[in-house]
Scaffold this motif. Structure first.
Motif: not given
Length: 246
Positions: A180-186
């Protein structure tokens, strides 16, 4: 005891096609189309069942989290997918303002959606799943400009939800897309850390998690829904208990 109604809230410039193939066909899918977060919560709390489990993706997940904070007596389970619980940044506000200007100039939601495909779908999906690319663009085609405009303004009314998530005690599922480039895992690590006993999962997808991995996502949601309902009386609240809207 009846099963808790499932409510699914789609993301910005998305439609209910987001949930196709997930095996969640009994879900209620109200629109996210108010131009202010409080107004959106008021609208949902007036129309949703007395108690429910709620999940959402991206903007829909932000609304779902805010619902759980605002009306804990109504929400018996929460699922957060592909989301950011923090307050908007200046860069985000600038981006939403640009989209509002482009809509005002006559550009369509579908054209705007096409321009951000790399942040909505993983590289693998874009290269090997033309059907998913087509569906993503079609969701933009099926979103009226007035609805996208309201959603952009709703985005601007967001607050930092992270400090408020600690008050949520219902079973919670947090699902991130590894690509997810918009809401990454972190972002999801932050959300899960702020919640009590949240279950965290990652699927190999981009931002539109249920679109890319419907079977896996649906299985996670069904298990979470069962856990949310177990031991909860989900019968309707008496009229005087239908709080939340002010």
């Amino acid at each position: 005891m009846s099963a808790a109604p499932l409510v699914l809230l789609a993301g910005m410039n998305c439609t209910t096609d987001l949930w196709t193939g997930c095996g969640l066909d009994d879900a209620l899918t109200p629109a996210v189309d108010a131009d202010d977060l409080d107004a959106q919560l008021d609208r949902l709390l007036r129309t949703l069942p007395g108690r429910f489990v709620v999940g959402g993706l991206s903007l829909g997940a932000i609304v779902a989290m805010a619902l759980a904070v605002r009306a804990p007596e109504r929400v018996v389970g929460l699922c957060v997918t592909a989301a950011n619980a923090k307050a908007p940044t200046p860069r985000q506000r600038e981006g939403w303002a640009v989209w509002l200007d482009r809509l005002s100039a006559g550009e369509s939601p579908a054209a705007l959606q096409t321009g951000i495909l790399p942040v909505l779908l993983s590289a693998s999906a874009r290269e090997t799943r033309p059907d998913l690319v087509e569906r993503t663009i079609r969701m933009g085609e099926e979103t009226p400009s007035r609805v996208l405009e309201a959603q952009l303004r709703l985005q601007g009314s967001r607050i930092d939800l992270l400090p408020h998530l600690r008050s949520i005690t219902v079973p919670t599922l947090v699902v991130a897309g590894t690509d997810d480039a918009l809401c990454p895992p972190d972002f999801h690590d932050e959300i899960a850390a702020a919640l009590t006993g949240a279950r965290q999962e990652r699927l190999e997808t981009g931002h539109l998690v249920p679109l890319e991995r419907p079977a896996e996502f649906g299985a996670l949601v069904r298990a979470w829904r069962a856990r949310s309902t177990a031991g909860n009386d989900v019968s309707p609240l008496p009229r005087e208990g239908r709080g939340g809207a002010s």
